[in-house]
Structures are given as C-alpha cells and as structure tokens.
Motif scaffolding. Structure first.
Motif, PDB file in Angstrom:
ATOM      1  N   GLU A  92       0.856  -1.179   0.000  1.00  0.00           N
ATOM      2  CA  GLU A  92       0.000   0.000   0.000  1.00  0.00           C
ATOM      3  C   GLU A  92       0.900   1.239   0.000  1.00  0.00           C
ATOM      4  N   VAL A  93       0.763   2.083  -0.996  1.00  0.00           N
ATOM      5  CA  VAL A  93       1.614   3.265  -1.135  1.00  0.00           C
ATOM      6  C   VAL A  93       0.735   4.513  -1.084  1.00  0.00           C
ATOM      7  N   HIS A  94       1.045   5.401  -0.159  1.00  0.00           N
ATOM      8  CA  HIS A  94       0.361   6.687  -0.055  1.00  0.00           C
ATOM      9  C   HIS A  94       1.334   7.767  -0.526  1.00  0.00           C
ATOM     10  N   LEU A  95       0.978   8.442  -1.604  1.00  0.00           N
ATOM     11  CA  LEU A  95       1.894   9.397  -2.236  1.00  0.00           C
ATOM     12  C   LEU A  95       2.093  10.658  -1.396  1.00  0.00           C
ATOM     13  N   ARG A  96       1.138  11.011  -0.599  1.00  0.00           N
ATOM     14  CA  ARG A  96       1.259  12.129   0.356  1.00  0.00           C
ATOM     15  C   ARG A  96       1.669  13.439  -0.329  1.00  0.00           C
ATOM     16  N   GLY A  97       1.003  13.734  -1.436  1.00  0.00           N
ATOM     17  CA  GLY A  97       1.219  15.016  -2.097  1.00  0.00           C
ATOM     18  C   GLY A  97       2.407  15.072  -3.032  1.00  0.00           C
TER      19      GLY A  97
END
Length: 333
Positions: free
Chosen positions: A196-201
C-alpha cells in the motif's frame, strides 16, 4: 497487489518522464540476463548477449542480489541519458549515501568483500565499478538502443498526449490495461506482494522502460522522501533487435556522411542521447581534442547545442540536426 493511493494534490503533480536513465536501464538489462525466463521480446537479445559477459563486467554483475531488491542506480546515478554523467554521479556520491544504499541487500557470499569495498567508498572500487558499468552498457544496451529509444519516445509521447487531452484520469486508465486498473483514488497493479503506497502530495512519475524485468515496477528513494515515486511500464511492442553498423545506414546515411564526413556524421548520431566530449571521443575512437573540434563544427552549424554540467560539457542534437537524421540513419556508431 500494488495499490497506490492518490489525493487531489497527487493527481495534480503526476507527470510522464521519458526514461529512468542509462544507468538504471543497464542494471535492469543485467537482471533480465540473470532471470530464469524472459518474454518473447528479449529472447534473441538474451541469446546474443548472455555469452559475452566476462571479467570486465563482473564488478557490476557480482552486485546483483541473490534475492530481493537490488541496487537503486536511478537514485545513485540519476536519470540522465548520458552514461558519462551517470558515472560522474557515482564517482562523486557521498560515502554515507553509498553505505545506506548497500544496507540490507542480499549479495552472494563470495562477493561480499567486493560489495563492502564499494559501499565504503573505496576510490579504486568505484572506478572499477564505473568501468564495469561502461562495459555492460556497451554489450547489453548500446547496440540495441536505437530500437529501444524509438519505443521509449513513442510510448512517452503517447502518454503525454493522453495527459494533455484527457488529464491524469485518462492517463491512469490508459496504463497497461488490463494489468493496471485505475479505481479512483487508487491505482492497482500486479506485484509480488501486497503493498500500500500513499503518495502524500508528491505525485507519481510514469516512466516507460526498455529493459525492465517486471511488467510494472514502483521505484522510490527511501533516503529522499521529497521525490515522487516512479511507476515504470514496459515500452517494447516488438522484439528487441540490434542496430546495424554505422556504415550500413543505407542511402540516407551515405548522403549524410557525404555532407558532413563519416566521423562527423557519427558524432551527430551520438548526440541524440546527449554526450560529453570524453564520451564522444570514446564512441568515435578519436582523441578528446578531435572530438571537441568535431563538436565545435556541428555547434557552429546549429546542429548541436553545448551546455556545461559541473566539470564537463554536454552536447545535444538540435531540431535542425534531427531533421538531417532520417529513421534509417540514427544507428549507434
């Protein structure tokens, strides 16, 4: 399964890049050679290249891991198309960065002493590694790069047009269907494990590759969390074939050589990917002074531009120079 989570800010910062760089492509080619099986696009390439690796390439091939992720040459050497700039980045990389990059990689036991020398920043070890990178590139990448570059340019141009015409939503829907699925706000792709990858802007950089051993890869630099991850997608649509010798470029190539001279015509071809004067001299098998003179003549004719990069200069072909090169004349010298 790989799942990449987007926010509105991530979508606004998503873009397309032309290449992951010459160093990363070369390392990918070695992973393909080592793999137990390759797709139909690489079978003839592998048959031609596999038996040619030897002592001069071993300093790099010995750093392929037994299992798991390998070296991130994109982070260490940059994404530029010029091999000499990539080598320069390696030679000047901070020792602390090298040590962090080598941590946790499962190197073969017999090569651990060598890997340790490189990771500790030993100057001679770095130079040996740089020479091995050049050797691997000459064998596995350079003879095939005319075809590879054409495929990269075609796919990146198509993705850029999709981005301009339909925005990021259409771009993400167009990636490697049906393997990659865009289910807003999540992009899903096949992966060896669930991630799971959250790009965070930070956004995402979509990058076509020639030699990637995987259908889809996600590259990110854990030591620089400000940089956006890269999603690599395969560019090849046909089997990878090597370019013929420069002298066999056909009538258009012979006309160009009549106009510029054989060596200068070859110099113009080299600048398609960008080249330092030192690399130009090596590729043409002439002295650095002679390569500089050829570059000056081409620059004065507005066929190339020259810009300074650190302690070296980079020569790149201009639109006028490209107009002189028909598709049949861009083979590597």
């Amino acid at each position: 399964m790989l799942r990449i989570h987007f926010t509105a800010e991530d979508l606004a910062r998503t873009r397309v890049a032309a290449t992951i760089g010459v160093a990363a492509e070369t390392y990918y080619s070695l992973e393909l050679l080592r793999g137990s099986g390759v797709g139909p696009h690489f079978r003839s390439w592998r048959a031609a290249v596999a038996g040619r690796m030897g002592a001069n390439t071993r300093p790099l091939t010995s750093l392929l891991p037994v299992r798991g992720p390998g070296l991130d040459l994109l982070a260490l050497m940059g994404d530029g198309p010029c091999l000499e700039h990539a080598v320069d980045n390696l030679l000047h990389a901070p020792a602390a960065r090298l040590r962090r990059e080598f941590e946790g990689i499962d190197f073969p036991l017999e090569h651990l002493p060598w890997a340790r020398r490189v990771s500790e920043g030993d100057r001679e070890a770095r130079r040996e590694l740089a020479e091995a990178l050049r050797a691997c590139h000459r064998l596995a990448v350079e003879p095939y790069w005319h075809k590879g570059r054409s495929e990269l340019a075609a796919l990146s141009s198509r993705y850029m047009n999709v981005l301009l015409e339909g925005g990021v939503d259409l771009l993400l829907r167009s990636l490697c269907a049906p393997l990659v699925r865009w289910r807003p706000p999540v992009l899903e792709a096949p992966y060896p494990r669930r991630v799971e990858v959250h790009l965070r802007g930070r956004g995402l950089v979509v990058t076509p590759t020639v030699f990637s051993p995987h259908a889809v890869s996600l590259l990110w630099d854990p030591l620089d969390t400000t940089q956006p991850p890269r999603l690599t997608v395969p560019a090849l649509r046909e089997p990878l074939a090597g370019a013929g010798p420069t002298g066999a470029a056909g009538p258009a190539g012979r006309n160009l050589e009549s106009l510029l001279g054989r060596t200068r015509a070859a110099a113009l071809r080299v600048t398609v990917e960008g080249s330092t004067t030192t690399e130009l001299a090596r590729r043409l098998d002439v002295s650095v002074a002679a390569a500089s003179q050829h570059a000056t003549v081409l620059r004065n004719a507005d066929l190339i531009t020259t810009s300074r990069r650190g302690g070296s200069v980079l020569h790149r072909i201009t639109p006028l120079g490209r107009a002189l090169l028909s598709p049949g004349t861009t083979a590597q010298p």
